[in-house]
Design a protein around this motif. Structure first.
Motif, PDB file in Angstrom:
ATOM      1  N   ASP A   1       0.453  -1.241   0.010  1.00  0.00           N
ATOM      2  CA  ASP A   1      -0.144  -0.169   0.076  1.00  0.00           C
ATOM      3  C   ASP A   1       1.121   1.532   0.418  1.00  0.00           C
ATOM      4  OD1 ASP A   1       0.970   0.025   2.983  1.00  0.00           O
ATOM      5  OD2 ASP A   1      -1.288  -0.387   3.798  1.00  0.00           O
ATOM      6  N   LYS A   2       1.767   1.453   0.163  1.00  0.00           N
ATOM      7  CA  LYS A   2       3.445   2.086  -0.212  1.00  0.00           C
ATOM      8  C   LYS A   2       3.162   3.223   0.971  1.00  0.00           C
ATOM      9  CE  LYS A   2       4.789   0.329  -3.998  1.00  0.00           C
ATOM     10  NZ  LYS A   2       5.759  -0.414  -3.302  1.00  0.00           N
ATOM     11  N   ASP A   3       2.477   2.722   2.250  1.00  0.00           N
ATOM     12  CA  ASP A   3       2.563   3.977   3.792  1.00  0.00           C
ATOM     13  C   ASP A   3       3.915   3.979   3.865  1.00  0.00           C
ATOM     14  OD1 ASP A   3       1.921   1.639   4.947  1.00  0.00           O
ATOM     15  OD2 ASP A   3       0.321   1.745   6.000  1.00  0.00           O
ATOM     16  N   GLY A   4       4.965   3.031   3.517  1.00  0.00           N
ATOM     17  CA  GLY A   4       6.016   3.325   4.025  1.00  0.00           C
ATOM     18  C   GLY A   4       6.264   2.186   5.335  1.00  0.00           C
ATOM     19  N   THR A   5       4.910   1.467   5.673  1.00  0.00           N
ATOM     20  CA  THR A   5       5.332   0.511   7.012  1.00  0.00           C
ATOM     21  C   THR A   5       4.644  -1.325   6.172  1.00  0.00           C
ATOM     22  OG1 THR A   5       2.577   0.678   8.045  1.00  0.00           O
ATOM     23  CG2 THR A   5       4.922   2.142   8.470  1.00  0.00           C
ATOM     24  N   LEU A   6       5.365  -2.025   7.092  1.00  0.00           N
ATOM     25  CA  LEU A   6       4.736  -3.029   7.034  1.00  0.00           C
ATOM     26  C   LEU A   6       3.469  -3.804   7.882  1.00  0.00           C
ATOM     27  CD1 LEU A   6       7.506  -5.205   5.746  1.00  0.00           C
ATOM     28  CD2 LEU A   6       5.991  -4.343   4.252  1.00  0.00           C
ATOM     29  N   THR A   7       2.219  -4.106   7.378  1.00  0.00           N
ATOM     30  CA  THR A   7       1.190  -4.652   8.358  1.00  0.00           C
ATOM     31  C   THR A   7       1.222  -6.253   9.201  1.00  0.00           C
ATOM     32  OG1 THR A   7      -0.243  -5.379   7.301  1.00  0.00           O
ATOM     33  CG2 THR A   7      -0.507  -3.115   7.913  1.00  0.00           C
ATOM     34  N   THR A   8       0.850  -6.953   9.749  1.00  0.00           N
ATOM     35  CA  THR A   8       1.385  -8.259  10.116  1.00  0.00           C
ATOM     36  C   THR A   8       0.632  -8.924   9.167  1.00  0.00           C
ATOM     37  OG1 THR A   8       0.587  -8.133  12.706  1.00  0.00           O
ATOM     38  CG2 THR A   8      -0.443  -9.953  11.511  1.00  0.00           C
ATOM     39  N   LYS A   9      -0.016  -8.566   7.993  1.00  0.00           N
ATOM     40  CA  LYS A   9      -1.214  -8.597   7.006  1.00  0.00           C
ATOM     41  C   LYS A   9      -0.096  -8.846   5.698  1.00  0.00           C
ATOM     42  CE  LYS A   9      -4.709  -8.749   3.195  1.00  0.00           C
ATOM     43  NZ  LYS A   9      -5.634  -8.066   2.777  1.00  0.00           N
TER      44      LYS A   9
END
Length: 139
Positions: free
Chosen positions: A67-75
């Protein structure tokens, strides 16, 4: 007499098949891990150093970060990091890993996988649990 030799042949064939099947699975896993190592080992010296691990980790981060928000979620992490490890690596406690946090986790796992402290990981070290844990972050 002929029936006895046919039975012995079938029996021997079955034993050989049972003996070969598990070893072929081990060979397939070994070939797979060797392929993964070659992908990270950019200088082709048969080992992975921290710089190579960091570069592979950054590439993996970029690939996972949809999603190009600069972070990685658990998903987005897709099971590469347990919730417990995510919480420990999440320095700003926002429930995600940014590239810097992910890179720090790669470095932590690299050091854990390098018990002799020589700064490189060979195939033997990568097959151990700490090495496999590192490779989860790099692929």
């Amino acid at each position: 007499m002929r029936h006895s030799s046919s039975f012995a042949f079938v029996y021997l064939t079955a034993i050989i098949a049972l003996w070969i099947a598990p070893s072929s699975d081990v060979w397939a896993r070994s070939a797979s891990s060797s392929k993964e190592m070659r992908a990270v080992d950019t200088d082709n010296d048969g080992t992975i150093d921290l710089k190579e691990a960091q570069a592979a980790g950054e590439a993996t981060f970029d690939k996972l970060e949809k999603d190009k928000d600069g972070t990685l979620t658990t998903k987005e992490l897709q099971g590469r990091v347990s919730r417990k490890d995510l919480k420990a690596a999440d320095g700003d406690s926002d429930g995600t890993l940014d590239k810097k946090e992910y890179s720090a986790l790669v470095e932590q796992r690299f050091k854990a996988a390098d018990p002799d402290g020589d700064g490189t990981l060979d195939a033997k070290e990568l097959k151990k649990p700490a090495g496999r844990s590192l490779m989860q972050l790099l692929k």
